[in-house]
Design a protein around this motif. Structure first.
Motif, short mmCIF file in Angstrom:
data_model
loop_
_atom_site.label_atom_id
_atom_site.label_comp_id
_atom_site.label_asym_id
_atom_site.label_seq_id
_atom_site.Cartn_x
_atom_site.Cartn_y
_atom_site.Cartn_z
N GLN A 182 0.65 -1.03 0.08
CA GLN A 182 -0.05 0.06 -0.08
C GLN A 182 1.18 1.12 0.08
OE1 GLN A 182 -2.59 -0.99 3.44
NE2 GLN A 182 -3.87 -1.79 2.26
N ASN A 183 1.84 1.21 0.82
CA ASN A 183 2.90 2.25 0.85
C ASN A 183 3.51 2.55 -0.74
OD1 ASN A 183 2.23 2.70 3.47
ND2 ASN A 183 4.11 1.43 4.28
N PHE A 184 3.82 1.46 -1.16
CA PHE A 184 4.69 1.54 -2.53
C PHE A 184 3.69 2.15 -3.50
CE2 PHE A 184 4.35 -1.03 -6.39
CZ PHE A 184 5.54 -1.02 -6.82
N TYR A 185 2.42 1.71 -3.73
CA TYR A 185 1.56 2.39 -4.62
C TYR A 185 1.21 3.94 -4.38
CZ TYR A 185 -0.02 -2.02 -6.09
OH TYR A 185 -0.17 -3.31 -6.64
N ALA A 186 1.34 4.37 -2.96
CA ALA A 186 1.19 5.69 -2.78
C ALA A 186 2.41 6.40 -3.28
CB ALA A 186 1.05 5.97 -1.14
N LEU A 187 3.72 5.91 -3.07
CA LEU A 187 4.78 6.33 -3.66
C LEU A 187 4.78 6.45 -4.92
CD1 LEU A 187 7.55 4.66 -1.08
CD2 LEU A 187 7.11 6.80 -1.31
N LEU A 188 4.41 5.33 -5.70
CA LEU A 188 4.44 5.51 -7.13
C LEU A 188 3.36 6.87 -7.73
CD1 LEU A 188 4.27 1.95 -8.66
CD2 LEU A 188 6.44 3.20 -8.36
N SER A 189 2.31 6.74 -7.11
CA SER A 189 1.14 7.71 -7.35
C SER A 189 1.88 9.01 -7.18
CB SER A 189 0.00 7.51 -6.41
OG SER A 189 -0.96 8.44 -6.96
N LYS A 190 2.63 9.41 -6.19
CA LYS A 190 3.13 10.50 -5.72
C LYS A 190 4.31 10.80 -7.00
CE LYS A 190 5.59 13.21 -2.10
NZ LYS A 190 6.04 12.90 -0.69
N LEU A 191 5.19 9.88 -7.40
CA LEU A 191 5.95 10.10 -8.40
C LEU A 191 5.46 10.55 -9.87
CD1 LEU A 191 8.43 7.18 -7.79
CD2 LEU A 191 9.04 9.60 -7.44
N ASN A 192 4.21 9.92 -10.07
CA ASN A 192 3.77 10.07 -11.13
C ASN A 192 3.24 11.56 -11.36
OD1 ASN A 192 0.63 9.63 -12.52
ND2 ASN A 192 2.49 9.11 -13.93
N LYS A 193 2.55 11.71 -10.14
CA LYS A 193 1.63 13.13 -10.12
C LYS A 193 2.60 14.21 -9.84
CE LYS A 193 -2.87 11.32 -8.81
NZ LYS A 193 -2.51 9.91 -9.22
N GLU A 194 3.44 14.40 -8.97
CA GLU A 194 4.23 15.26 -8.53
C GLU A 194 5.48 15.52 -9.35
OE1 GLU A 194 4.60 15.36 -4.33
OE2 GLU A 194 2.69 15.04 -3.80
N ASP A 195 6.17 14.39 -9.79
CA ASP A 195 7.31 14.74 -10.33
C ASP A 195 7.31 14.30 -12.02
OD1 ASP A 195 9.41 15.00 -8.27
OD2 ASP A 195 8.49 13.23 -7.54
N ASN A 196 6.24 14.11 -12.30
CA ASN A 196 5.73 13.55 -13.80
C ASN A 196 6.47 12.79 -14.34
OD1 ASN A 196 3.98 14.04 -15.70
ND2 ASN A 196 5.81 15.34 -17.01
N ILE A 197 6.79 11.53 -13.61
CA ILE A 197 7.48 10.49 -13.95
C ILE A 197 6.54 9.50 -14.64
CG2 ILE A 197 9.04 8.43 -13.44
CD1 ILE A 197 10.45 10.19 -11.36
N THR A 198 6.87 8.86 -15.75
CA THR A 198 5.90 7.95 -16.26
C THR A 198 6.15 6.49 -15.66
OG1 THR A 198 5.97 9.30 -18.59
CG2 THR A 198 5.30 7.03 -18.42
N ILE A 199 5.18 5.95 -15.27
CA ILE A 199 5.20 4.73 -14.47
C ILE A 199 4.65 3.62 -15.42
CG2 ILE A 199 4.54 3.19 -12.35
CD1 ILE A 199 6.19 5.83 -11.67
N VAL A 200 5.35 2.50 -15.56
CA VAL A 200 5.00 1.20 -16.05
C VAL A 200 5.28 0.08 -15.16
CG1 VAL A 200 5.11 -0.40 -17.86
CG2 VAL A 200 5.45 2.00 -18.39
#
Length: 256
Positions: A182-200
């Motif tokens: 759950q913490n991992f998903y929150a971190l990925l979402s933050k990287l995607n939204k705040e840092d505009n990192i594309t996530i696959v």
């Protein structure tokens, strides 16, 4: 040079891959654009990891083509733009003699010659990556003594240390407990939204798809693209392709 947002990061057309007389992938076509959060799901042996290896230039397609940032795979050189966390990356031998900091520093080796002194840019990038993953307090801990969830964040920080524009994670939750997931998903979402990192994000477990994933690719030799996972995941053709009765399991809910 700024990225042309109309050019996909990955442009895959009519991709086929065969090995030892067996057809692994058949006529796969998909695009991944800047800023997306994409999940790739499919059964074990369905070709997900083979596809990722081709996106990373580690395998050549039998036929079809791949473009990365608008360039043909064979001419693409900017591999530091792509951060990769491989399968079982968080499973480290308990006696492995490296600290969390040592591991994250490995993400900078592509930026400089081996044995060259660290630059201020290297030090800052490593520090920023560890800060983003909330592991600065683990800096001097031996990685073998960390929990699965902590090691997972260390490995993601290593991938982030090269300042990639896209982060690819292959089955990253293997051996990691539910709270860490759950913490991992929150971190990925933050990287995607705040840092505009594309996530696959690649997984064989259909039940771990997070709420905020934008699109879903199902790979089982062929590919189906779902542009609205919440609605499309239960469609009959996806269920047939995946080989099970597919349904979406939400890991977290957004309150409005």
């Amino acid at each position: 040079m700024p990225i042309d947002f109309k050019v996909p990061i990955f442009d895959v057309k009519n991709l086929n891959f065969s090995a030892r007389g067996q057809n692994i992938l058949s006529n796969v076509s998909l695009e991944i654009f800047n800023g997306e959060y994409v999940a790739i799901i499919g059964p074990n042996g369905g070709g997900k990891t083979t596809l990722i290896r081709m996106l990373l230039g580690l395998e050549e397609p039998t036929n079809g083509h791949i473009k990365i940032f608008g360039k043909k795979l064979k001419t693409f050189k900017d591999w530091n733009k792509i951060g990769f966390v491989p399968q079982r990356a968080a499973q480290v031998d308990q006696n492995f003699p490296a600290t969390a900091l040592d591991i994250v520093k490995m993400g900078r080796t592509s930026k400089r010659k081996l044995f060259a002194r660290e630059s201020e840019e290297d030090i800052k990038a490593v520090d920023d990556a560890m800060f983003k993953m909330d592991i600065l307090d683990l800096k001097n801990k031996l990685v073998g003594t960390l929990s699965g969830g902590q090691r997972q964040r260390v490995m993601i920080a290593r991938a982030l240390a090269s300042n990639p524009e896209i982060l690819i994670l292959d089955e990253p939750n293997t051996g990691v407990d539910i709270l860490s997931q759950q913490n991992f998903y929150a971190l990925l979402s933050k990287l995607n939204k705040e840092d505009n990192i594309t996530i696959v994000f690649i997984t064989h477990d259909i039940g771990v798809i997070a709420d905020d994933i934008g699109r879903l690719f199902t790979i089982n030799q062929k590919a189906i693209v779902c542009n609205n996972p919440k609605e499309a995941i239960s469609c009959e053709e996806m269920s047939d392709l995946y080989g099970i009765s597919a349904h979406l399991v939400h890991n977290h809910k957004h309150e409005h």
